[in-house]
Design a protein around this motif. Structure first.
Motif, PDB file in Angstrom:
ATOM      1  N   THR A 262       0.832  -1.205   0.000  1.00 25.49           N
ATOM      2  CA  THR A 262       0.000   0.000   0.000  1.00 25.49           C
ATOM      3  C   THR A 262       0.865   1.253   0.000  1.00 25.49           C
ATOM      4  OG1 THR A 262      -1.662  -1.227   1.259  1.00 25.49           O
ATOM      5  CG2 THR A 262      -1.901   1.168   1.157  1.00 25.49           C
ATOM      6  N   ASN A 263       1.951   1.229   0.764  1.00 21.70           N
ATOM      7  CA  ASN A 263       2.865   2.362   0.804  1.00 21.70           C
ATOM      8  C   ASN A 263       3.407   2.676  -0.594  1.00 21.70           C
ATOM      9  OD1 ASN A 263       4.658   4.132   2.758  1.00 21.70           O
ATOM     10  ND2 ASN A 263       6.063   3.252   1.272  1.00 21.70           N
ATOM     11  N   GLU A 264       3.826   1.635  -1.321  1.00 20.38           N
ATOM     12  CA  GLU A 264       4.345   1.837  -2.675  1.00 20.38           C
ATOM     13  C   GLU A 264       3.259   2.339  -3.618  1.00 20.38           C
ATOM     14  OE1 GLU A 264       7.512   1.773  -3.645  1.00 20.38           O
ATOM     15  OE2 GLU A 264       7.852   1.529  -1.498  1.00 20.38           O
ATOM     16  N   LYS A 265       2.022   1.884  -3.390  1.00 26.77           N
ATOM     17  CA  LYS A 265       0.919   2.346  -4.228  1.00 26.77           C
ATOM     18  C   LYS A 265       0.695   3.848  -4.037  1.00 26.77           C
ATOM     19  CE  LYS A 265      -2.594   2.155  -6.988  1.00 26.77           C
ATOM     20  NZ  LYS A 265      -2.411   1.915  -8.434  1.00 26.77           N
ATOM     21  N   VAL A 266       0.749   4.319  -2.793  1.00 27.47           N
ATOM     22  CA  VAL A 266       0.563   5.748  -2.525  1.00 27.47           C
ATOM     23  C   VAL A 266       1.703   6.553  -3.148  1.00 27.47           C
ATOM     24  CG1 VAL A 266       0.360   7.506  -0.733  1.00 27.47           C
ATOM     25  CG2 VAL A 266      -0.717   5.274  -0.406  1.00 27.47           C
ATOM     26  N   VAL A 267       2.931   6.022  -3.051  1.00 28.92           N
ATOM     27  CA  VAL A 267       4.078   6.683  -3.677  1.00 28.92           C
ATOM     28  C   VAL A 267       3.853   6.803  -5.186  1.00 28.92           C
ATOM     29  CG1 VAL A 267       6.541   6.459  -4.221  1.00 28.92           C
ATOM     30  CG2 VAL A 267       5.732   6.005  -1.896  1.00 28.92           C
ATOM     31  N   THR A 268       3.379   5.718  -5.794  1.00 24.60           N
ATOM     32  CA  THR A 268       3.112   5.722  -7.234  1.00 24.60           C
ATOM     33  C   THR A 268       2.035   6.739  -7.596  1.00 24.60           C
ATOM     34  OG1 THR A 268       3.712   3.378  -7.406  1.00 24.60           O
ATOM     35  CG2 THR A 268       2.372   4.295  -9.181  1.00 24.60           C
ATOM     36  N   MET A 269       0.986   6.827  -6.769  1.00 22.07           N
ATOM     37  CA  MET A 269      -0.083   7.788  -7.031  1.00 22.07           C
ATOM     38  C   MET A 269       0.436   9.221  -6.937  1.00 22.07           C
ATOM     39  SD  MET A 269      -3.176   5.840  -4.996  1.00 22.07           S
ATOM     40  CE  MET A 269      -4.470   7.007  -5.386  1.00 22.07           C
ATOM     41  N   GLU A 270       1.347   9.471  -5.986  1.00 15.96           N
ATOM     42  CA  GLU A 270       1.941  10.804  -5.866  1.00 15.96           C
ATOM     43  C   GLU A 270       2.789  11.126  -7.091  1.00 15.96           C
ATOM     44  OE1 GLU A 270       2.408  11.998  -1.206  1.00 15.96           O
ATOM     45  OE2 GLU A 270       4.030  10.859  -2.113  1.00 15.96           O
ATOM     46  N   ARG A 271       3.563  10.136  -7.551  1.00 11.74           N
ATOM     47  CA  ARG A 271       4.401  10.360  -8.724  1.00 11.74           C
ATOM     48  C   ARG A 271       3.544  10.595  -9.965  1.00 11.74           C
ATOM     49  NH1 ARG A 271       8.807   5.510  -7.660  1.00 11.74           N
ATOM     50  NH2 ARG A 271      10.010   6.575  -6.020  1.00 11.74           N
ATOM     51  N   SER A 272       2.461   9.845 -10.083  1.00 10.53           N
ATOM     52  CA  SER A 272       1.574  10.031 -11.234  1.00 10.53           C
ATOM     53  C   SER A 272       0.969  11.427 -11.220  1.00 10.53           C
ATOM     54  CB  SER A 272       0.459   8.975 -11.214  1.00 10.53           C
ATOM     55  OG  SER A 272       0.999   7.675 -11.358  1.00 10.53           O
ATOM     56  N   GLU A 273       0.556  11.861 -10.038  1.00 13.66           N
ATOM     57  CA  GLU A 273      -0.006  13.202  -9.913  1.00 13.66           C
ATOM     58  C   GLU A 273       1.037  14.250 -10.279  1.00 13.66           C
ATOM     59  OE1 GLU A 273      -2.867  16.082  -9.201  1.00 13.66           O
ATOM     60  OE2 GLU A 273      -3.073  13.894  -9.328  1.00 13.66           O
ATOM     61  N   SER A 274       2.285  13.997  -9.859  1.00 13.50           N
ATOM     62  CA  SER A 274       3.368  14.927 -10.186  1.00 13.50           C
ATOM     63  C   SER A 274       3.601  14.970 -11.691  1.00 13.50           C
ATOM     64  CB  SER A 274       4.655  14.497  -9.461  1.00 13.50           C
ATOM     65  OG  SER A 274       5.734  15.324  -9.817  1.00 13.50           O
ATOM     66  N   SER A 275       3.502  13.795 -12.350  1.00 12.12           N
ATOM     67  CA  SER A 275       3.677  13.754 -13.805  1.00 12.12           C
ATOM     68  C   SER A 275       2.582  14.531 -14.514  1.00 12.12           C
ATOM     69  CB  SER A 275       3.682  12.295 -14.281  1.00 12.12           C
ATOM     70  OG  SER A 275       4.784  11.587 -13.751  1.00 12.12           O
ATOM     71  N   TYR A 276       1.347  14.389 -14.028  1.00 11.63           N
ATOM     72  CA  TYR A 276       0.247  15.138 -14.628  1.00 11.63           C
ATOM     73  C   TYR A 276       0.454  16.641 -14.463  1.00 11.63           C
ATOM     74  CZ  TYR A 276      -2.265  10.702 -14.951  1.00 11.63           C
ATOM     75  OH  TYR A 276      -2.639   9.414 -15.243  1.00 11.63           O
ATOM     76  N   GLU A 277       0.903  17.033 -13.264  1.00 12.03           N
ATOM     77  CA  GLU A 277       1.161  18.449 -13.026  1.00 12.03           C
ATOM     78  C   GLU A 277       2.290  18.951 -13.927  1.00 12.03           C
ATOM     79  OE1 GLU A 277       1.986  18.727  -8.902  1.00 12.03           O
ATOM     80  OE2 GLU A 277      -0.118  18.461  -8.284  1.00 12.03           O
ATOM     81  N   GLN A 278       3.332  18.117 -14.095  1.00 11.28           N
ATOM     82  CA  GLN A 278       4.457  18.502 -14.952  1.00 11.28           C
ATOM     83  C   GLN A 278       3.993  18.646 -16.400  1.00 11.28           C
ATOM     84  OE1 GLN A 278       7.730  15.757 -14.841  1.00 11.28           O
ATOM     85  NE2 GLN A 278       9.150  17.173 -15.810  1.00 11.28           N
ATOM     86  N   ALA A 279       3.139  17.716 -16.845  1.00  8.63           N
ATOM     87  CA  ALA A 279       2.618  17.794 -18.213  1.00  8.63           C
ATOM     88  C   ALA A 279       1.788  19.061 -18.407  1.00  8.63           C
ATOM     89  CB  ALA A 279       1.770  16.558 -18.514  1.00  8.63           C
ATOM     90  N   ALA A 280       0.999  19.408 -17.386  1.00  8.56           N
ATOM     91  CA  ALA A 280       0.199  20.628 -17.473  1.00  8.56           C
ATOM     92  C   ALA A 280       1.094  21.860 -17.522  1.00  8.56           C
ATOM     93  CB  ALA A 280      -0.753  20.703 -16.278  1.00  8.56           C
ATOM     94  N   GLN A 281       2.172  21.854 -16.729  1.00  9.89           N
ATOM     95  CA  GLN A 281       3.110  22.978 -16.742  1.00  9.89           C
ATOM     96  C   GLN A 281       3.787  23.113 -18.103  1.00  9.89           C
ATOM     97  OE1 GLN A 281       5.734  22.144 -13.478  1.00  9.89           O
ATOM     98  NE2 GLN A 281       4.211  22.646 -11.912  1.00  9.89           N
ATOM     99  N   ILE A 282       4.142  21.969 -18.705  1.00 15.97           N
ATOM    100  CA  ILE A 282       4.772  22.005 -20.027  1.00 15.97           C
ATOM    101  C   ILE A 282       3.807  22.583 -21.062  1.00 15.97           C
ATOM    102  CG2 ILE A 282       5.625  20.548 -21.910  1.00 15.97           C
ATOM    103  CD1 ILE A 282       6.845  18.711 -19.805  1.00 15.97           C
ATOM    104  N   SER A 283       2.544  22.154 -20.991  1.00 14.46           N
ATOM    105  CA  SER A 283       1.556  22.678 -21.939  1.00 14.46           C
ATOM    106  C   SER A 283       1.394  24.185 -21.786  1.00 14.46           C
ATOM    107  CB  SER A 283       0.206  21.981 -21.711  1.00 14.46           C
ATOM    108  OG  SER A 283       0.308  20.591 -21.960  1.00 14.46           O
ATOM    109  N   THR A 284       1.333  24.643 -20.539  1.00 20.34           N
ATOM    110  CA  THR A 284       1.196  26.079 -20.288  1.00 20.34           C
ATOM    111  C   THR A 284       2.421  26.840 -20.795  1.00 20.34           C
ATOM    112  OG1 THR A 284      -0.136  25.629 -18.325  1.00 20.34           O
ATOM    113  CG2 THR A 284       0.848  27.822 -18.507  1.00 20.34           C
ATOM    114  N   ALA A 285       3.619  26.267 -20.544  1.00 19.31           N
ATOM    115  CA  ALA A 285       4.857  26.925 -20.990  1.00 19.31           C
ATOM    116  C   ALA A 285       4.906  27.013 -22.513  1.00 19.31           C
ATOM    117  CB  ALA A 285       6.070  26.163 -20.455  1.00 19.31           C
ATOM    118  N   LEU A 286       4.497  25.936 -23.188  1.00 20.83           N
ATOM    119  CA  LEU A 286       4.494  25.946 -24.650  1.00 20.83           C
ATOM    120  C   LEU A 286       3.517  26.988 -25.195  1.00 20.83           C
ATOM    121  CD1 LEU A 286       4.734  22.136 -25.462  1.00 20.83           C
ATOM    122  CD2 LEU A 286       6.442  23.887 -25.981  1.00 20.83           C
TER     123      LEU A 286
END
Length: 392
Positions: A262-286
């Protein structure tokens, strides 16, 4: 809101304060000691009990323990009213079954807010108990599976496909149902706790205990309860069989497996959320860079047009000078050309900055793609791993 509140305290002044604080908010009945409080509880079945700790005769701890041992009164939320401020006093209160703890002196707003929370907590308990029958059926099905590790691997497969905390908590809590354990789980996600419970609501003291012991050792025993901590998940087992050393040892060996997954699953969910945020930031920057390029292109075209016109004017002036055999003053034209050249230099500087932004965005994009590829490879390996496991 709460229909009936029972206040048990040997101090008449405290009863007066409670009545003034809750006037018009709910109905109050008073008991001067523990024995009278127990009698009134059995007679009126109040929604919430406010209980002093230090009283003549039965102490508040004794009264609470007696209430929780009675099938008819065990579900009534108890809030201790005490001048004791130590965490150990709160822990003792929780150990005998209290749901909240308020320190004297208190004000009306605080008391009303706490009562609202406890009343909602009791309503939640009632709603959740309606789901017990369904949970028991799930437990019967789960009990047909052979072996603890088989059940763990079943949870691993379920949790892999959980995309939110509600679904993950349902799979997690279902794991404990066949074991007849009443548990609370908290996911530590982005510096905040997300709480879920199995057979009842999560009372304020349970939340406080989990938060207080979040950074404690792996296993924390509190009376008949046990907290198991991992960085991203903590588990409170409210009825841990501590006196049964064999069963207690089995659970201590078993539960870290599911908590680690479960701990690893939460870590993965945080990383996925971070990736989505990073993708959104890239789109905004572009989008910002495209706007800058469009604006720069318009400015560049305008400057180029001016430059061509100034060159034409300079050429005409030179020709006119030759025809008249006159040395005309060309300073104005040279000055205009110099200003235009400065505009070109500024535009080149702006373009260099835009190129730098594009480089940064490209690097961020490459990092994101590498991260996503890594996740995809890990997911494929996980699928292959589970395909090789035979549950028996």
């Amino acid at each position: 809101m709460a229909k009936l509140v029972l206040a048990i305290d040997d101090d008449k002044y405290v009863h007066h304060i409670i009545e003034e604080s809750l006037a018009g908010f709910c109905k109050i009945i008073n008991a001067k000691d523990g024995d009278e409080g127990l009698r009134l509880t059995n007679k009126y079945n109040p929604d919430i009990i406010l209980l002093d700790i230090e009283m003549p005769g039965l102490s508040g701890y004794d009264v609470c323990k007696t209430l929780k041992q009675n099938e008819n009164t065990k579900d009534i939320p108890v809030m201790f009213l005490s001048s004791k401020v130590e965490l150990s006093d709160r822990v003792k209160g929780y150990s005998v079954g209290a749901s909240d703890y308020i320190i004297k002196p208190f004000n009306a707003e605080e008391l009303i807010a706490r009562i609202k929370v406890l009343y909602e907590y009791r309503q939640q308990c009632v709603r959740l108990k309606l789901d017990i029958e369904k949970a028991n059926k799930t437990a019967e099905m789960a009990m047909t599976e052979s072996g603890d590790m088989g059940r763990i691997m079943r949870y691993v497969g379920q949790s892999y496909h959980a995309n939110n905390f509600q679904t993950l908590s349902e799979y997690f809590l279902a794991f404990f149902t066949p074991l007849n354990l009443d548990v609370v789980v908290v996911f530590w996600y982005k510096s905040k706790g997300i709480f879920y419970s199995q057979q009842s609501g999560v009372c304020p003291l349970e939340q406080e205990l989990l938060e207080q012991h979040r950074h404690s050792k792996r296993f924390v025993d509190i009376g008949s309860s046990t907290i198991i901590n991992y960085p991203k998940v903590s588990l409170l087992i409210k009825n841990m069989p501590i006196e049964n050393s064999a069963l207690y040892g089995r659970f201590k060996d078993l539960f870290p497996h599911i908590l680690e997954v479960t701990n690893e699953k939460v870590v993965t969910m945080e990383r996925s959320e971070s990736s989505y945020e990073q993708a959104a930031q890239i789109s905004t920057a572009l989008q910002d860079i495209v706007k800058q390029l469009n604006s720069q292109n318009i400015a560049q075209n305008s400057t180029t047009k001016v430059f061509i016109e100034q060159l034409h004017e300079l050429d005409c002036a030179v020709k006119h000078q030759k025809e008249l055999a006159n040395h005309a003053d060309l300073t104005l034209y040279i000055s205009q050309l110099d200003e235009t050249m400065q505009l070109f230099a500024s535009a080149n500087s702006d373009l260099a900055f835009i190129k730098y932004q594009l480089k940064q965005v490209t690097e961020s994009r490459n990092e994101l793609l590498a991260n996503l590829r890594s996740k995809a490879e890990a997911a494929q390996q996980n699928i292959n791993h589970h395909n090789d496991i035979e549950l028996f």
